[in-house]
Motif scaffolding. Sequence first.
Motif, PDB file in Angstrom:
ATOM      1  N   ARG A  80      -5.686 -35.846 -14.756  1.00  0.00           N
ATOM      2  CA  ARG A  80      -4.542 -36.326 -13.966  1.00  0.00           C
ATOM      3  C   ARG A  80      -3.953 -37.621 -14.506  1.00  0.00           C
ATOM      4  N   GLU A  81      -4.242 -37.921 -15.763  1.00  0.00           N
ATOM      5  CA  GLU A  81      -3.592 -39.067 -16.391  1.00  0.00           C
ATOM      6  C   GLU A  81      -2.135 -38.729 -16.656  1.00  0.00           C
ATOM      7  N   LYS A  82      -1.274 -39.679 -16.431  1.00  0.00           N
ATOM      8  CA  LYS A  82       0.174 -39.455 -16.552  1.00  0.00           C
ATOM      9  C   LYS A  82       0.609 -39.663 -18.002  1.00  0.00           C
ATOM     10  N   LEU A  83       1.421 -38.705 -18.516  1.00  0.00           N
ATOM     11  CA  LEU A  83       2.005 -38.819 -19.843  1.00  0.00           C
ATOM     12  C   LEU A  83       3.505 -38.591 -19.757  1.00  0.00           C
ATOM     13  N   LEU A  84       4.242 -39.215 -20.655  1.00  0.00           N
ATOM     14  CA  LEU A  84       5.678 -38.952 -20.760  1.00  0.00           C
ATOM     15  C   LEU A  84       5.908 -38.140 -22.036  1.00  0.00           C
ATOM     16  N   ILE A  85       6.427 -36.900 -21.867  1.00  0.00           N
ATOM     17  CA  ILE A  85       6.619 -35.987 -22.987  1.00  0.00           C
ATOM     18  C   ILE A  85       8.109 -35.703 -23.148  1.00  0.00           C
ATOM     19  N   ALA A  86       8.591 -35.749 -24.403  1.00  0.00           N
ATOM     20  CA  ALA A  86       9.969 -35.374 -24.716  1.00  0.00           C
ATOM     21  C   ALA A  86       9.949 -33.928 -25.205  1.00  0.00           C
ATOM     22  N   PHE A  87      10.558 -33.026 -24.418  1.00  0.00           N
ATOM     23  CA  PHE A  87      10.553 -31.593 -24.727  1.00  0.00           C
ATOM     24  C   PHE A  87      11.888 -31.155 -25.309  1.00  0.00           C
ATOM     25  N   SER A  88      11.806 -30.254 -26.305  1.00  0.00           N
ATOM     26  CA  SER A  88      12.952 -29.452 -26.716  1.00  0.00           C
ATOM     27  C   SER A  88      12.670 -28.034 -26.229  1.00  0.00           C
ATOM     28  N   CYS A  89      13.599 -27.432 -25.498  1.00  0.00           N
ATOM     29  CA  CYS A  89      13.349 -26.158 -24.821  1.00  0.00           C
ATOM     30  C   CYS A  89      14.437 -25.144 -25.177  1.00  0.00           C
ATOM     31  N   SER A  90      14.041 -23.892 -25.194  1.00  0.00           N
ATOM     32  CA  SER A  90      15.017 -22.821 -25.415  1.00  0.00           C
ATOM     33  C   SER A  90      14.546 -21.553 -24.708  1.00  0.00           C
ATOM     34  N   VAL A  91      15.501 -20.697 -24.354  1.00  0.00           N
ATOM     35  CA  VAL A  91      15.224 -19.430 -23.685  1.00  0.00           C
ATOM     36  C   VAL A  91      15.293 -18.321 -24.724  1.00  0.00           C
ATOM     37  N   ILE A  92      14.230 -17.469 -24.760  1.00  0.00           N
ATOM     38  CA  ILE A  92      14.194 -16.339 -25.705  1.00  0.00           C
ATOM     39  C   ILE A  92      14.601 -15.078 -24.944  1.00  0.00           C
ATOM     40  N   PRO A  93      15.779 -14.561 -25.221  1.00  0.00           N
ATOM     41  CA  PRO A  93      16.231 -13.378 -24.472  1.00  0.00           C
ATOM     42  C   PRO A  93      15.436 -12.133 -24.875  1.00  0.00           C
ATOM     43  N   LYS A  94      15.302 -11.158 -23.926  1.00  0.00           N
ATOM     44  CA  LYS A  94      14.652  -9.871 -24.186  1.00  0.00           C
ATOM     45  C   LYS A  94      15.571  -8.753 -23.729  1.00  0.00           C
ATOM     46  N   LYS A  95      15.233  -7.564 -24.139  1.00  0.00           N
ATOM     47  CA  LYS A  95      16.088  -6.430 -23.794  1.00  0.00           C
ATOM     48  C   LYS A  95      16.117  -6.210 -22.299  1.00  0.00           C
TER      49      LYS A  95
END
Length: 634
Positions: A80-95
């Motif tokens: 439960r230690e707090k971290l600050l994370i910088a995320f790069s996110c993307s959505v992978i489309p599916k059929k």
Amino acid sequence: MEQVITSMADALLVTSNSGKIKKVNRAAQQLFGFQEKELINQPISLIIDEDELLIEAIYQHSYLKRNSQNIEVVCRTKTREKLLIAFSCSVIPKKTEGLEDIVYIGRDITAWQRREQRTSAQYSITRILSESQSIKQGIPQILQSICQNLGWDLGELWTPSQYIGTSVQGDSLNAVLRCVEIWSSRLVSVREFKAITWQTTYTPSVGLPGLIWIRRLPLWIKDITVDGDQRRSLSAGEAGLHAAFGFPILDDSEILGVMLFFSRDLLPKDKDLLQMMGSIGSQIAQFIKRKQAEDALVESEERYRDLFENANDLIQSVNPSGRFLYVNRAWQETLGYSEAEIGNMSIFDIIHPEFKQSCLQRFYRVLSGEKLGQVTAIFVTKDGQTIFLEGNINCKFVEGHPVAIRGIFRNVTQRVAAEEALRYQQKETERLLLNILPVAISREVKEQPASIAEDLADVTVLFADIVGFTEIATSMSAIQLLNLLNPIFSVFDRLTERYSLERIRTINDAYVVVGGLPTRRQDRAEAIALMALDMQTAIALFNTENNQNFSIRIGIHSGSVMEGVIDLNNFTYECKDTVNIASCMESQGIAGKIQVTENTYKCLCDEFVFEKRGEIEVKGKGKMITYLLIGRKR
């Protein structure tokens, strides 16, 4: 591809569109402290706070056909230690619609955030300490600044007195610590915790405040509900508070109080933060001591306030930063600033721009303990007028620290204006005389040469010089030199007027006076002698009032001014022989004495006391008998 994902330095997570974790790489497991089996099929909320908002933001970016870059998210480790994370996110489309996956690639920026937070906190506290007008104004702002900049939820100030300020010396075991100030974030509900805190007291070595008090060192507790404070652990847990740290407000060995801070998180000991807080505690202690000294000064000066308020002189007191502590009524009326305006000003706001640098240097000299004599200052009023002042300044020290620079000034603006007007008038008069009088004198010489020669047959010339002044002047600025010469020559000018004499010329520190010109026929050697004696008295008085050690050397000669040619340039006549002898009487005289020629002695011996010096060699005249004027006969 699998090998690339496994070897990535950044953490990688893949979730379903509902937020269930489907895949993690080794870097993610190490960063968050979980094994892969502990994360698979678990909701991403296990490691990311406010995951629903994050997923919504990712889909919003996907709808706009662009990836989410560097989204800063608060995450939690397995402990439960707090971290600050910088995320790069993307959505992978599916059929199949609705079965999209979300890919998260994250980098830990916690250390960078901490550095930014601590730099911001240090800057904010320094600004508060420099701008606060009182201890009670500054302390709540400091508690709030530390909490908000470093991400803590509650701050407290503990002190053995009613409010911080009354210090306890040494290792006192009798201090009773009470909380006198609390600041809390709106994100925590701490009403009951506060109520208990206001009623709780600690003695040295008891609880976190008492331990810090007795050890004189910053301390850290990972979870106060488990370790460190039985008196408030239960109420702290009910308020959701866990981690705590505190530091002493310490000036050398003198402790003034203790500050504590609490967080809802469980946080491991941060040695760098404790070290920084120890330094801040010392800064706060110095601020408190300085304000105590200023308050004591203001209190002590209350007894003189009535006297100051009714004085005609301008009286002011400023702190070491130049901000005004007090000005009297005459100061306000002369410069035109209101009390509200003065409260937001410093002395450097009213100094004339051309003299600001020299005044700043003088200010620092006084702060360093140097004692100055009479000083001049040029202020600018609220409506832009220039005010000339003369007076004295001194610095008050408490326990070796400067707390106030006090000044008492006379307004000499009218005198300066009058002197300037006089100089202008003299120049104008000289200009007219150069154009008009030569013609008139020439005509009078032709018509009545005998009477003109008779009028100019007998004059007495005085030369005066301040001994060693040239060497002294080399160590002074032009302004300092002017300040030193002005009061001396002002007295000499008044003596010249008193005895109806004519000042011929002032060259550097030399002063030349003549008696017996046709415009002032009644003046003869007697007036010159009286003025010479008064000049000695004036120099002695100046030395006493200004802590100086000047001596004046004076020479006098009586003789003819007429050699067939008259030159009125600068109010002088063609009298080279007489003037040269008078100059020699001064230059070859004795410091502190008045030397006269035999001609002058014969004119004055019935009325004045003399001491025969003997013969001296005078250039172009050979040996001449001289005398020292001692005083007037009773």
